[in-house]
Motif scaffolding. Sequence first.
Motif, PDB file in Angstrom:
ATOM      1  N   MET A  70     -37.957   8.068  23.787  1.00  0.00           N
ATOM      2  CA  MET A  70     -38.083   9.266  24.153  1.00  0.00           C
ATOM      3  C   MET A  70     -37.306   9.691  25.490  1.00  0.00           C
ATOM      4  N   HIS A  71     -37.342   8.789  26.178  1.00  0.00           N
ATOM      5  CA  HIS A  71     -36.640   8.889  27.481  1.00  0.00           C
ATOM      6  C   HIS A  71     -35.076   8.852  27.260  1.00  0.00           C
ATOM      7  N   MET A  72     -34.602   8.509  26.628  1.00  0.00           N
ATOM      8  CA  MET A  72     -32.865   8.383  26.342  1.00  0.00           C
ATOM      9  C   MET A  72     -32.447   9.788  26.138  1.00  0.00           C
ATOM     10  N   PRO A  73     -31.517  10.323  27.012  1.00  0.00           N
ATOM     11  CA  PRO A  73     -30.701  11.551  26.693  1.00  0.00           C
ATOM     12  C   PRO A  73     -30.071  11.695  25.340  1.00  0.00           C
ATOM     13  N   VAL A  74     -30.257  12.886  24.794  1.00  0.00           N
ATOM     14  CA  VAL A  74     -29.560  13.221  23.530  1.00  0.00           C
ATOM     15  C   VAL A  74     -28.017  13.500  23.906  1.00  0.00           C
ATOM     16  N   GLY A  75     -27.010  12.790  23.487  1.00  0.00           N
ATOM     17  CA  GLY A  75     -25.723  13.311  23.924  1.00  0.00           C
ATOM     18  C   GLY A  75     -25.139  14.076  22.964  1.00  0.00           C
ATOM     19  N   ASN A  76     -25.733  14.109  21.862  1.00  0.00           N
ATOM     20  CA  ASN A  76     -25.186  15.185  21.039  1.00  0.00           C
ATOM     21  C   ASN A  76     -26.321  15.450  19.835  1.00  0.00           C
ATOM     22  N   PRO A  77     -26.821  16.864  20.127  1.00  0.00           N
ATOM     23  CA  PRO A  77     -27.922  17.432  19.449  1.00  0.00           C
ATOM     24  C   PRO A  77     -27.532  17.832  18.009  1.00  0.00           C
ATOM     25  N   THR A  78     -25.990  17.831  17.674  1.00  0.00           N
ATOM     26  CA  THR A  78     -25.767  18.042  16.174  1.00  0.00           C
ATOM     27  C   THR A  78     -24.674  16.911  15.681  1.00  0.00           C
ATOM     28  N   VAL A  79     -25.398  15.957  15.430  1.00  0.00           N
ATOM     29  CA  VAL A  79     -24.387  14.649  15.146  1.00  0.00           C
ATOM     30  C   VAL A  79     -23.752  15.259  13.802  1.00  0.00           C
ATOM     31  N   PRO A  80     -22.488  14.884  13.554  1.00  0.00           N
ATOM     32  CA  PRO A  80     -21.723  15.235  12.215  1.00  0.00           C
ATOM     33  C   PRO A  80     -21.866  14.128  11.269  1.00  0.00           C
ATOM     34  N   GLN A  81     -21.731  14.630  10.021  1.00  0.00           N
ATOM     35  CA  GLN A  81     -21.771  13.528   9.185  1.00  0.00           C
ATOM     36  C   GLN A  81     -20.249  12.398   9.123  1.00  0.00           C
ATOM     37  N   PRO A  82     -20.450  11.327   8.755  1.00  0.00           N
ATOM     38  CA  PRO A  82     -19.187  10.506   8.917  1.00  0.00           C
ATOM     39  C   PRO A  82     -18.051  11.320   8.154  1.00  0.00           C
ATOM     40  N   SER A  83     -16.913  10.978   8.873  1.00  0.00           N
ATOM     41  CA  SER A  83     -15.612  11.991   8.202  1.00  0.00           C
ATOM     42  C   SER A  83     -14.797  11.134   6.958  1.00  0.00           C
TER      43      SER A  83
ATOM     44  N   ASN B  39     -24.471   6.136  -1.544  1.00  0.00           N
ATOM     45  CA  ASN B  39     -23.892   7.447  -1.544  1.00  0.00           C
ATOM     46  C   ASN B  39     -23.226   7.870  -0.405  1.00  0.00           C
ATOM     47  N   SER B  40     -22.976   6.950   0.561  1.00  0.00           N
ATOM     48  CA  SER B  40     -22.485   7.165   1.815  1.00  0.00           C
ATOM     49  C   SER B  40     -20.925   6.762   2.147  1.00  0.00           C
ATOM     50  N   GLN B  41     -20.314   6.447   0.943  1.00  0.00           N
ATOM     51  CA  GLN B  41     -19.054   5.730   1.107  1.00  0.00           C
ATOM     52  C   GLN B  41     -18.820   4.694   1.894  1.00  0.00           C
ATOM     53  N   ASN B  42     -19.890   3.933   2.247  1.00  0.00           N
ATOM     54  CA  ASN B  42     -20.205   2.779   3.098  1.00  0.00           C
ATOM     55  C   ASN B  42     -19.965   3.042   4.480  1.00  0.00           C
ATOM     56  N   ALA B  43     -20.064   4.283   4.831  1.00  0.00           N
ATOM     57  CA  ALA B  43     -20.023   4.918   6.318  1.00  0.00           C
ATOM     58  C   ALA B  43     -21.281   4.920   6.984  1.00  0.00           C
ATOM     59  N   LYS B  44     -22.506   4.728   6.063  1.00  0.00           N
ATOM     60  CA  LYS B  44     -23.714   4.749   6.843  1.00  0.00           C
ATOM     61  C   LYS B  44     -24.339   3.363   6.559  1.00  0.00           C
TER      62      LYS B  44
END
Length: 180
Positions: free
Chosen positions: A22-35, A103-108
């Motif tokens: 919980m103490h780690m900062p969030v560097g991106n609150p809206t992480v995109p899906q793999p492109s 169903n992640s096209q191997n990106a996840k």
Amino acid sequence: MRKALVPLVLLGGTALLLSACMHMPVGNPTVPQPSKPVDLKAYAGLWYEIGRYENRFEKGCEAVTAQYSLRDDGLVQVVNSCRQGATDGPVKVSQGKAKIVENSQNAKLKVSFFGPFFVGDYWVLDRADDYSWSIVGEPRGKYLWILTRDPNPSESTRQGLMTRVKALGYDTALIRPTQH
């Protein structure tokens, strides 16, 4: 007495782990899906970390590498290594395995270094068409890794990656450069 102590120790350990996360900062609150989809054969091999969001399991690490290989059982073998404290410090190695998310096209992938109880998300958010670089994160925006095939990429490559990371919504001020 001993029977009562075991649940208490487990509860305490879980609380400690959760508080550390919980103490780690969030560097991106809206992480995109793999492109892009990922060809695992092309992704396999040695990667050099050139930057990351600092985290407890890589604290003090330099000369960080990740080696990926395909296993016969369909999983991905992961071998991370770093040098503690300096580029010539003692070597620390962690071995794990990753399962491809359907169903992640191997990106996840779901990666585990500590058995089935501690599994982390590994998302290849973006990559070069020739697999010369990769930007990796996870859905909470607390972890980020910038990987290249070259331990010392050109300044223009570094700047291009920082621009891409920023375009993905990440706070580049939180990135800790990795020395090689």
